[in-house]
Design a protein around this motif. Structure first.
Motif, PDB file in Angstrom:
ATOM      1  N   ARG A  68       0.825  -1.208   0.000  1.00  0.00           N
ATOM      2  CA  ARG A  68       0.000   0.000   0.000  1.00  0.00           C
ATOM      3  C   ARG A  68       0.860   1.259   0.000  1.00  0.00           C
ATOM      4  N   ARG A  69       1.938   1.243   0.757  1.00  0.00           N
ATOM      5  CA  ARG A  69       2.788   2.433   0.878  1.00  0.00           C
ATOM      6  C   ARG A  69       3.471   2.791  -0.438  1.00  0.00           C
ATOM      7  N   PHE A  70       3.907   1.780  -1.188  1.00  0.00           N
ATOM      8  CA  PHE A  70       4.670   2.034  -2.406  1.00  0.00           C
ATOM      9  C   PHE A  70       3.885   1.750  -3.684  1.00  0.00           C
ATOM     10  N   ASP A  71       2.574   1.449  -3.561  1.00  0.00           N
ATOM     11  CA  ASP A  71       1.707   1.198  -4.719  1.00  0.00           C
ATOM     12  C   ASP A  71       2.262   0.086  -5.608  1.00  0.00           C
ATOM     13  N   ALA A  72       2.643  -1.009  -4.995  1.00  0.00           N
ATOM     14  CA  ALA A  72       3.153  -2.159  -5.744  1.00  0.00           C
ATOM     15  C   ALA A  72       2.006  -3.004  -6.269  1.00  0.00           C
ATOM     16  N   THR A  73       2.256  -3.692  -7.370  1.00  0.00           N
ATOM     17  CA  THR A  73       1.311  -4.680  -7.886  1.00  0.00           C
ATOM     18  C   THR A  73       1.736  -6.048  -7.378  1.00  0.00           C
ATOM     19  N   VAL A  74       0.799  -6.799  -6.818  1.00  0.00           N
ATOM     20  CA  VAL A  74       1.105  -8.116  -6.267  1.00  0.00           C
ATOM     21  C   VAL A  74       1.028  -9.157  -7.374  1.00  0.00           C
ATOM     22  N   GLY A  75       2.158  -9.805  -7.637  1.00  0.00           N
ATOM     23  CA  GLY A  75       2.149 -10.919  -8.572  1.00  0.00           C
ATOM     24  C   GLY A  75       1.608 -12.160  -7.895  1.00  0.00           C
ATOM     25  N   PHE A  76       2.218 -12.543  -6.774  1.00  0.00           N
ATOM     26  CA  PHE A  76       1.697 -13.650  -5.973  1.00  0.00           C
ATOM     27  C   PHE A  76       2.283 -13.587  -4.573  1.00  0.00           C
ATOM     28  N   ILE A  77       1.607 -14.222  -3.661  1.00  0.00           N
ATOM     29  CA  ILE A  77       2.111 -14.488  -2.319  1.00  0.00           C
ATOM     30  C   ILE A  77       1.882 -15.970  -2.067  1.00  0.00           C
ATOM     31  N   GLY A 126       3.215 -19.012   0.412  1.00  0.00           N
ATOM     32  CA  GLY A 126       4.033 -19.405   1.544  1.00  0.00           C
ATOM     33  C   GLY A 126       4.904 -18.254   1.997  1.00  0.00           C
ATOM     34  N   ASP A 127       6.220 -18.525   2.058  1.00  0.00           N
ATOM     35  CA  ASP A 127       7.137 -17.486   2.519  1.00  0.00           C
ATOM     36  C   ASP A 127       7.642 -16.616   1.379  1.00  0.00           C
ATOM     37  N   GLY A 128       7.189 -16.828   0.153  1.00  0.00           N
ATOM     38  CA  GLY A 128       7.661 -16.060  -0.993  1.00  0.00           C
ATOM     39  C   GLY A 128       6.647 -15.040  -1.473  1.00  0.00           C
ATOM     40  N   VAL A 129       7.162 -13.911  -1.970  1.00  0.00           N
ATOM     41  CA  VAL A 129       6.285 -12.873  -2.496  1.00  0.00           C
ATOM     42  C   VAL A 129       6.910 -12.281  -3.753  1.00  0.00           C
ATOM     43  N   GLN A 130       6.066 -12.034  -4.754  1.00  0.00           N
ATOM     44  CA  GLN A 130       6.488 -11.368  -5.988  1.00  0.00           C
ATOM     45  C   GLN A 130       5.673 -10.091  -6.153  1.00  0.00           C
ATOM     46  N   LEU A 131       6.369  -8.977  -6.300  1.00  0.00           N
ATOM     47  CA  LEU A 131       5.731  -7.683  -6.537  1.00  0.00           C
ATOM     48  C   LEU A 131       6.370  -7.069  -7.780  1.00  0.00           C
ATOM     49  N   PHE A 132       5.633  -6.185  -8.449  1.00  0.00           N
ATOM     50  CA  PHE A 132       6.257  -5.464  -9.559  1.00  0.00           C
ATOM     51  C   PHE A 132       5.662  -4.067  -9.689  1.00  0.00           C
ATOM     52  N   PHE A 133       6.386  -3.234 -10.437  1.00  0.00           N
ATOM     53  CA  PHE A 133       6.050  -1.819 -10.560  1.00  0.00           C
ATOM     54  C   PHE A 133       6.029  -1.418 -12.036  1.00  0.00           C
ATOM     55  N   ASN A 134       5.138  -0.483 -12.362  1.00  0.00           N
ATOM     56  CA  ASN A 134       4.939   0.099 -13.697  1.00  0.00           C
ATOM     57  C   ASN A 134       3.886  -0.624 -14.506  1.00  0.00           C
ATOM     58  N   ASP A 135       3.139  -1.498 -13.897  1.00  0.00           N
ATOM     59  CA  ASP A 135       2.013  -2.149 -14.556  1.00  0.00           C
ATOM     60  C   ASP A 135       1.063  -2.667 -13.477  1.00  0.00           C
ATOM     61  N   PRO A 136      -0.251  -2.536 -13.641  1.00  0.00           N
ATOM     62  CA  PRO A 136      -0.957  -1.955 -14.790  1.00  0.00           C
ATOM     63  C   PRO A 136      -0.951  -0.425 -14.820  1.00  0.00           C
ATOM     64  N   ILE A 137      -0.514   0.213 -13.727  1.00  0.00           N
ATOM     65  CA  ILE A 137      -0.404   1.668 -13.692  1.00  0.00           C
ATOM     66  C   ILE A 137       1.055   2.043 -13.941  1.00  0.00           C
TER      67      ILE A 137
END
Length: 256
Positions: free
Chosen positions: A89-98, A100-111
């Motif tokens: 929420r703080r950095f406006d990240a897009t969640v790819g998946f969560i 277990g203990d792994g998380v994928q986030l990315f930036f510049n899409d869809p916004i």
């Protein structure tokens, strides 16, 4: 007629708010907002976009899973995911998946954002600060856990993947694999970034070279850098110096 029009507008807005709340339960905030603002699902169609890709997971997780009860495992996951949620929420990240203990986030899409690479590094550094408070709590309970992260910049194919009744929003490509492999190589507390991403943020971050890695799926060794800290802007440093000078002057006056 005016009252009917107003009632209809209010009813429509309430429906949109309700729809947004339902979407936010299952989608990243970025994707939910994009869907509502577009009014259709065009944002879900496959497209190419340069993204800053972030992966992170917990070190020591495998041995931890074998040593604790499922209830305590879920408690630790909940604490870790709560931290991730705040940073999304703080950095406006897009969640790819969560998973277990792994998380994928990315930036510049869809916004689209102008500072995707730096924003990803800032999130990673904020995560390290949060984990510096969380890991000592885990150690008090006898759990030897830490985190490692990897970040890369490159083009990915973004869009909806899945089947009828169950789908996700994904960014697929070499950049995804690179960030994931770098995260695998990171030791506890390390944030490893790829050379291309470093070229975008070198004026804003302090790093230390960690050499080259032979990563699965990549023909050539990959150079990586460990992020030490985010540099303070010159204006911020000037403000700090001014406050210190003012404070010193006040102390001298008080002593006199």
């Amino acid at each position: 007629e005016l009252n009917r029009s107003l009632e209809e507008r209010v009813r429509t807005q309430l429906q949109e708010l309700d729809r947004l709340q339902r979407l936010r339960r299952f989608l990243s905030p970025q994707l939910a907002d994009a869907l509502v603002s577009s009014g259709d699902d065009s944002v879900l169609r496959s497209h190419r976009r340069q993204v800053a890709m972030f992966f992170a997971d917990l070190r020591g997780w495998t041995s931890f899973v074998d040593a604790v009860e499922p209830e305590e495992l879920m408690r630790v996951l909940g604490e870790f995911h709560t931290v991730i949620g705040r940073l999304v929420r703080r950095f406006d990240a897009t969640v790819g998946f969560i998973e277990g203990d792994g998380v994928q986030l990315f930036f510049n899409d869809p916004i689209e954002v102008p500072d995707a690479a730096l924003r990803a590094v800032r999130l990673a550094c904020a995560l390290r600060e949060e984990m510096a408070e969380l890991t000592p709590q885990w150690k008090k309970r006898g759990y030897d856990l830490d985190f490692g992260a990897g970040i890369a910049l490159g083009y990915a194919t973004c869009g909806e993947v899945g089947f009828e009744g169950r789908s996700d929003y994904a960014a697929i490509g070499a950049v995804t694999n690179l960030a994931s492999r770098l995260a695998d190589e990171a030791s506890g507390g390390q944030i490893l970034i790829a050379q291309r991403l470093y070229a975008e943020v070198e004026d804003d971050v302090d790093v230390e070279p960690v050499g080259e890695f032979a990563l699965k799926g990549f023909q050539r060794p990959v150079a990586a850098f460990n992020v030490v800290a985010i540099r303070q802007p010159a204006t911020a440093l000037s403000d700090v110096s001014a406050r210190k000078a003012f404070g010193s002057g006040s102390n001298r006056a008080a002593n006199v």
